[in-house]
Design a protein around this motif. Structure first.
Motif, mmCIF file in Angstrom:
data_model
loop_
_atom_site.group_PDB
_atom_site.id
_atom_site.type_symbol
_atom_site.label_atom_id
_atom_site.label_comp_id
_atom_site.label_asym_id
_atom_site.label_seq_id
_atom_site.Cartn_x
_atom_site.Cartn_y
_atom_site.Cartn_z
ATOM 1 N N ARG A 45 23.954 -10.042 2.707
ATOM 2 C CA ARG A 45 24.615 -11.378 2.400
ATOM 3 C C ARG A 45 24.019 -11.593 0.977
ATOM 4 N NH1 ARG A 45 27.459 -15.617 2.827
ATOM 5 N NH2 ARG A 45 26.808 -17.592 2.945
ATOM 6 N N CYS A 46 22.746 -11.373 0.739
ATOM 7 C CA CYS A 46 22.258 -11.556 -0.682
ATOM 8 C C CYS A 46 22.975 -11.011 -1.680
ATOM 9 C CB CYS A 46 20.933 -11.194 -0.674
ATOM 10 S SG CYS A 46 20.048 -11.539 -2.260
ATOM 11 N N ASN A 47 23.241 -9.653 -1.632
ATOM 12 C CA ASN A 47 23.813 -8.696 -2.474
ATOM 13 C C ASN A 47 25.503 -9.248 -2.604
ATOM 14 O OD1 ASN A 47 21.813 -7.390 -2.871
ATOM 15 N ND2 ASN A 47 22.229 -5.484 -1.361
ATOM 16 N N VAL B 2 29.389 -12.158 -6.028
ATOM 17 C CA VAL B 2 30.139 -13.235 -6.210
ATOM 18 C C VAL B 2 29.821 -13.959 -7.486
ATOM 19 C CG1 VAL B 2 31.217 -15.476 -5.295
ATOM 20 C CG2 VAL B 2 31.157 -13.474 -3.931
ATOM 21 N N TRP B 3 28.600 -14.202 -7.483
ATOM 22 C CA TRP B 3 27.850 -14.962 -8.608
ATOM 23 C C TRP B 3 28.225 -14.276 -10.099
ATOM 24 C CZ3 TRP B 3 24.001 -13.787 -12.029
ATOM 25 C CH2 TRP B 3 23.538 -14.730 -12.853
ATOM 26 N N GLY B 4 27.993 -13.034 -10.076
ATOM 27 C CA GLY B 4 28.075 -12.149 -11.192
ATOM 28 C C GLY B 4 29.461 -11.985 -11.507
ATOM 29 N N ALA C 197 32.012 -7.774 -5.601
ATOM 30 C CA ALA C 197 30.863 -8.004 -4.743
ATOM 31 C C ALA C 197 30.821 -6.801 -3.853
ATOM 32 C CB ALA C 197 31.356 -9.282 -3.856
ATOM 33 N N LYS C 198 31.723 -6.167 -3.542
ATOM 34 C CA LYS C 198 31.566 -4.920 -2.636
ATOM 35 C C LYS C 198 31.062 -3.862 -3.605
ATOM 36 C CE LYS C 198 35.780 -5.670 0.376
ATOM 37 N NZ LYS C 198 36.927 -5.265 0.821
ATOM 38 N N ILE D 91 27.272 -4.501 -3.430
ATOM 39 C CA ILE D 91 26.755 -4.344 -2.131
ATOM 40 C C ILE D 91 26.693 -2.873 -2.072
ATOM 41 C CG2 ILE D 91 27.333 -4.131 0.629
ATOM 42 C CD1 ILE D 91 28.526 -6.938 -0.258
ATOM 43 N N ALA D 92 27.616 -1.812 -2.161
ATOM 44 C CA ALA D 92 27.439 -0.610 -2.412
ATOM 45 C C ALA D 92 26.478 0.329 -3.225
ATOM 46 C CB ALA D 92 28.829 0.171 -2.525
ATOM 47 N N SER D 93 26.383 -0.463 -4.155
ATOM 48 C CA SER D 93 25.085 0.112 -5.197
ATOM 49 C C SER D 93 23.801 0.021 -4.508
ATOM 50 C CB SER D 93 25.231 -0.753 -6.432
ATOM 51 O OG SER D 93 24.687 -2.004 -6.243
ATOM 52 N N ASP D 94 23.446 -1.334 -3.667
ATOM 53 C CA ASP D 94 22.273 -1.223 -2.773
ATOM 54 C C ASP D 94 22.068 0.012 -2.065
ATOM 55 O OD1 ASP D 94 19.951 -2.449 -2.642
ATOM 56 O OD2 ASP D 94 20.573 -3.180 -0.756
ATOM 57 N N PHE D 95 23.195 0.570 -1.390
ATOM 58 C CA PHE D 95 23.182 1.867 -0.614
ATOM 59 C C PHE D 95 22.623 3.063 -1.526
ATOM 60 C CE2 PHE D 95 25.998 -0.519 2.309
ATOM 61 C CZ PHE D 95 24.975 -0.816 3.244
ATOM 62 N N ASP D 96 23.154 3.147 -2.588
ATOM 63 C CA ASP D 96 22.956 4.302 -3.644
ATOM 64 C C ASP D 96 21.602 4.253 -3.918
ATOM 65 O OD1 ASP D 96 25.830 4.930 -3.143
ATOM 66 O OD2 ASP D 96 26.255 4.099 -5.226
ATOM 67 N N LYS D 97 21.173 3.063 -4.601
ATOM 68 C CA LYS D 97 19.531 3.175 -4.857
ATOM 69 C C LYS D 97 19.121 1.772 -4.717
ATOM 70 C CE LYS D 97 16.903 2.840 -9.220
ATOM 71 N NZ LYS D 97 17.104 3.090 -10.692
ATOM 72 N N PRO D 98 18.454 1.412 -3.319
ATOM 73 C CA PRO D 98 17.899 0.528 -2.686
ATOM 74 C C PRO D 98 16.999 -0.570 -3.703
ATOM 75 C CG PRO D 98 18.034 2.110 -1.274
ATOM 76 C CD PRO D 98 18.360 2.801 -2.444
ATOM 77 N N GLY D 99 16.781 -1.643 -3.545
ATOM 78 C CA GLY D 99 16.114 -2.315 -4.286
ATOM 79 C C GLY D 99 16.724 -3.476 -5.239
ATOM 80 N N ASP D 100 15.650 -3.982 -5.703
ATOM 81 C CA ASP D 100 16.246 -5.176 -6.435
ATOM 82 C C ASP D 100 16.184 -4.809 -7.953
ATOM 83 O OD1 ASP D 100 16.608 -6.843 -4.345
ATOM 84 O OD2 ASP D 100 14.110 -7.690 -4.596
ATOM 85 N N ASP D 101 15.949 -3.651 -8.409
ATOM 86 C CA ASP D 101 16.210 -3.278 -9.789
ATOM 87 C C ASP D 101 17.516 -3.143 -10.235
ATOM 88 O OD1 ASP D 101 13.132 -3.246 -10.010
ATOM 89 O OD2 ASP D 101 12.873 -1.154 -9.554
#
Length: 66
Positions: free
Chosen positions: A28-30, A35-37, A52-53, A56-66
């Motif tokens: 949800r955060c992603n 959406v904001w971006g 937005a999708k 979300i998908a990029s967090d699966f490829d490289k998890p984390g907030d970086d």
């Protein structure tokens, strides 16, 4: 089932539940970040959802907030 087995099962169930909640919160955060971006990039309509999708998908490829 012994008391120890019940305690272990309850601990595992709680741990699984917490992990599921963490996964949903992060997703949800992603989505909100995406959406904001997209709005900052002046996207509209389907482009906002697509961006937005992608976030979300990029967090699966490289998890984390970086």
């Amino acid at each position: 089932m012994s008391q120890t087995d019940k305690r272990e099962k309850n601990f595992e169930d709680k741990h699984r539940h917490v992990r599921e909640l963490d996964f949903k919160v992060q997703g949800r955060c992603n989505k909100l970040l995406g959406v904001w971006g997209a709005e900052k990039l002046s996207c509209d309509g389907a482009a906002v959802e697509a961006y937005a999708k992608e976030v979300i998908a990029s967090d699966f490829d490289k998890p984390g907030d970086d």
